[in-house]
Write a protein that holds these residues in place. Structure first.
Motif, PDB file in Angstrom:
ATOM      1  N   LYS A 216      -1.034 -34.030  51.127  1.00 19.01           N
ATOM      2  CA  LYS A 216       0.094 -34.048  51.772  1.00 19.01           C
ATOM      3  C   LYS A 216       1.070 -34.738  50.808  1.00 19.01           C
ATOM      4  O   LYS A 216       0.518 -35.860  50.071  1.00 19.01           O
ATOM      5  N   THR A 217       2.256 -34.684  50.811  1.00 13.41           N
ATOM      6  CA  THR A 217       3.396 -35.433  50.031  1.00 13.41           C
ATOM      7  C   THR A 217       3.035 -37.186  50.213  1.00 13.41           C
ATOM      8  O   THR A 217       2.900 -37.341  51.713  1.00 13.41           O
ATOM      9  N   GLY A 218       2.858 -37.865  49.359  1.00 14.99           N
ATOM     10  CA  GLY A 218       2.787 -39.280  49.742  1.00 14.99           C
ATOM     11  C   GLY A 218       1.228 -39.773  49.999  1.00 14.99           C
ATOM     12  O   GLY A 218       1.121 -40.812  50.121  1.00 14.99           O
ATOM     13  N   GLN A 219       0.556 -38.815  50.024  1.00 13.30           N
ATOM     14  CA  GLN A 219      -0.904 -39.105  50.325  1.00 13.30           C
ATOM     15  C   GLN A 219      -1.737 -39.058  48.754  1.00 13.30           C
ATOM     16  O   GLN A 219      -1.171 -38.559  47.736  1.00 13.30           O
ATOM     17  N   ALA A 220      -2.974 -39.432  49.005  1.00 11.17           N
ATOM     18  CA  ALA A 220      -3.824 -39.425  47.700  1.00 11.17           C
ATOM     19  C   ALA A 220      -5.183 -39.302  48.271  1.00 11.17           C
ATOM     20  O   ALA A 220      -5.801 -39.736  49.302  1.00 11.17           O
ATOM     21  N   LYS A 221      -5.948 -38.649  47.326  1.00 12.53           N
ATOM     22  CA  LYS A 221      -7.372 -38.190  47.303  1.00 12.53           C
ATOM     23  C   LYS A 221      -8.056 -38.597  46.070  1.00 12.53           C
ATOM     24  O   LYS A 221      -7.106 -38.470  44.928  1.00 12.53           O
ATOM     25  N   ILE A 222      -9.459 -38.890  46.122  1.00  7.38           N
ATOM     26  CA  ILE A 222      -9.943 -39.310  44.885  1.00  7.38           C
ATOM     27  C   ILE A 222     -11.209 -38.459  44.350  1.00  7.38           C
ATOM     28  O   ILE A 222     -11.878 -37.957  45.262  1.00  7.38           O
ATOM     29  N   THR A 223     -11.417 -38.307  43.147  1.00  9.79           N
ATOM     30  CA  THR A 223     -12.578 -37.562  42.619  1.00  9.79           C
ATOM     31  C   THR A 223     -13.066 -38.290  41.448  1.00  9.79           C
ATOM     32  O   THR A 223     -12.456 -39.235  41.152  1.00  9.79           O
ATOM     33  N   SER A 224     -14.202 -37.627  40.926  1.00 10.48           N
ATOM     34  CA  SER A 224     -14.860 -38.261  39.824  1.00 10.48           C
ATOM     35  C   SER A 224     -14.009 -37.858  38.609  1.00 10.48           C
ATOM     36  O   SER A 224     -13.212 -36.932  38.583  1.00 10.48           O
ATOM     37  N   GLY A 225     -14.108 -38.741  37.415  1.00 10.21           N
ATOM     38  CA  GLY A 225     -13.349 -38.322  36.227  1.00 10.21           C
ATOM     39  C   GLY A 225     -13.738 -37.299  35.359  1.00 10.21           C
ATOM     40  O   GLY A 225     -13.623 -36.783  34.312  1.00 10.21           O
ATOM     41  N   TYR A 226     -15.110 -36.841  35.688  1.00 11.92           N
ATOM     42  CA  TYR A 226     -15.848 -35.845  34.781  1.00 11.92           C
ATOM     43  C   TYR A 226     -15.918 -36.339  33.364  1.00 11.92           C
ATOM     44  O   TYR A 226     -16.425 -37.356  32.713  1.00 11.92           O
ATOM     45  N   ARG A 227     -15.645 -35.441  32.458  1.00 11.18           N
ATOM     46  CA  ARG A 227     -15.303 -35.778  31.209  1.00 11.18           C
ATOM     47  C   ARG A 227     -14.288 -36.652  30.517  1.00 11.18           C
ATOM     48  O   ARG A 227     -14.353 -36.861  29.367  1.00 11.18           O
TER      49      ARG A 227
END
Ligand code: AR6
Length: 175
Positions: A57-68
């Motif tokens: 949603k707007t204003g929120q954040a999620k995290i992933t790996s950076g891969y390459r």
């Protein structure tokens, strides 16, 4: 611990920091601007992980790996679309910076780089967005003592000047 805030010029996807922030859209499946550049540089595994996140949603954040990427993590946040400034845009933008820093700190990131969220395709005036971004990061850092370095990665000289002027103003007044 010393906490440093700075601005630099460049392409965020090339930075060797623990976490870079992506100015994404709510699908988290890629787009133009910095989002497109990050997805292209990280490679196709990024969108596979993003598909599992169920959007954002707007204003929120999620995290992933950076891969390459040189960065270990990518924090995906969704900035507000500018609608004139009275539709909750400042609160939503501040929330992007707060939540992105928090989620990066939760993963142990010591260095974090932000693009100028919402100031491209989403149309937020950078003269208003930059002071808000800087103020929000300055307010958040005391609660996140493990984050030592925050960099605002600017894409143009003009944007860099705006960030540097504001950083000198607030850091000068704090000295
Ligand atoms: N590195 C750093 N900054 C960049 C880069 C880069 N490689 N490329 C662009 N910028 P924008 P938004 C700057 O449009 O306004 C996407 O389609 C750019 O000059 O990327 O939040 C998403 O999927 C500007 O200062 O993001 C969304 O649909 C800043 O990054 C939408 O755009 C943000 O511009 C989000 O729009």
């Amino acid at each position: 611990m010393v906490q440093q805030i700075s601005a630099c010029l460049g392409r965020i996807e090339t930075l060797s920091v623990d976490a870079i922030v992506n100015a994404a859209n709510s699908s988290l499946l890629g787009g133009g601007g910095v989002d497109g550049a990050i997805h292209r540089a990280a490679g196709p595994d990024l969108v596979h992980e993003c598909r599992l996140l169920g959007g954002c949603k707007t204003g929120q954040a999620k995290i992933t790996s950076g891969y390459r990427l040189p960065a270990k993590f990518i924090v995906h946040t969704v900035g507000p679309v500018w609608r004139g400034g009275n539709a909750g845009e400042p609160d939503a933008l501040a929330s992007c910076y707060r939540q992105s820093l928090q989620i990066a700190a939760d993963k142990g990131a010591v260095s974090v780089a932000f693009p100028s969220i919402s100031t491209g395709i989403y149309g937020y005036p950078i003269e208003q967005a930059a002071p808000l971004a800087i103020a929000t990061v300055l307010e958040s850092l005391p609660q996140l003592p493990t984050v030592c370095e925050v960099c605002f990665c600017c894409f143009t000289e003009t944007d860099l000047e705006i960030y540097q002027r504001e950083l000198s103003r607030v850091q000068g007044s704090a000295a």
